[in-house]
Design a protein around this motif. Structure first.
Motif, short mmCIF file in Angstrom:
data_model
loop_
_atom_site.label_atom_id
_atom_site.label_comp_id
_atom_site.label_asym_id
_atom_site.label_seq_id
_atom_site.Cartn_x
_atom_site.Cartn_y
_atom_site.Cartn_z
N GLU A 230 0.80 -1.24 0.03
CA GLU A 230 0.10 0.08 -0.07
C GLU A 230 0.62 1.27 -0.12
OE1 GLU A 230 -2.40 -0.59 3.44
OE2 GLU A 230 -3.99 -1.76 2.21
N VAL B 20 2.19 1.40 -3.60
CA VAL B 20 1.08 1.59 -4.70
C VAL B 20 0.00 2.13 -4.27
CG1 VAL B 20 0.17 0.58 -6.70
CG2 VAL B 20 2.10 -0.41 -6.02
N GLN C 239 -2.64 3.48 -5.36
CA GLN C 239 -3.99 3.33 -6.11
C GLN C 239 -4.56 1.82 -5.63
OE1 GLN C 239 -1.05 3.72 -7.65
NE2 GLN C 239 -1.25 5.38 -8.96
#
Length: 194
Positions: free
Chosen positions: A96, A99, A101
């Motif tokens: 997390e 990335v 998203q």
């Protein structure tokens, strides 16, 4: 009915954890210091504790050093947070962090699961709008194409789970019988399996 046997190290675990954190990793030395404090257990108990602790730390380091596959990432991002192990939690936090998203995608997937469980048809349209701008846009497009079936699955109390289970069982028996007998033996197996 049965009492769980208490571990002889139970009383000394906070001290052992503090020593381990301070860098004292030799099981024999830890055992010597424990016997001075009144520990009556044998050397093997302490060395096995140290070995287990060492292996657990090594597994955590190994889990962080190799990059997980896409399938593993997808599974970790869809499992509930309470069901993750310590190393899995660390891996998810690293993913997390790298990335961002995926955090949004995880929330979208969790919202979809909650919508299905709560049978909340009113949440479908807002969910579709939110999902179309996330990493699960392909899934959202599939849901939008088959909106009538998804709406029926959310709002209606019926399920074809029982039918699918019977079909799976029938196919299993058929595969087991392949090449072994004629239709009368297959019929006897199917009726016997029911």
């Amino acid at each position: 009915v049965f009492r769980v046997r208490e571990n002889s190290l139970e009383v000394y675990l906070p001290w052992l954890d503090a020593q381990w954190s301070a860098g004292h990793r030799n099981g024999t030395q830890l055992w010597r210091e424990l016997t001075r404090q009144g520990f009556h257990g044998c050397l093997r108990v302490v060395t096995e504790w140290a070995t287990r602790r060492r292996k657990a730390e090594k597994m955590d380091c190994d889990a962080l050093s190799r990059t997980p596959s896409a399938r593993t990432v997808a599974r970790l991002m869809t499992i509930g947070r309470d069901d993750l192990s310590k190393s899995q939690t660390v891996t998810v936090a690293a993913i997390e962090g790298g990335v961002p998203q995926l955090v949004e995608a995880r929330e979208v997937v969790a919202a979809f699961q909650a919508m299905i469980r709560k049978k909340s048809l009113a949440d479908l349209e807002p969910w579709l709008e939110r999902a179309r701008s996330s990493l699960v846009a392909a899934f959202a497009n599939g849901v939008a194409k088959d909106r009538a079936a998804v709406s029926a699955a959310i709002s209606l109390p019926w399920s074809n789970g029982q039918t699918e289970g019977q079909i799976t069982k029938l196919k299993l028996v058929k595969r087991q019988m392949y090449g072994r007998g004629k239709i009368d033996l297959l019929q006897a197996r199917v009726i016997g399996a029911g």
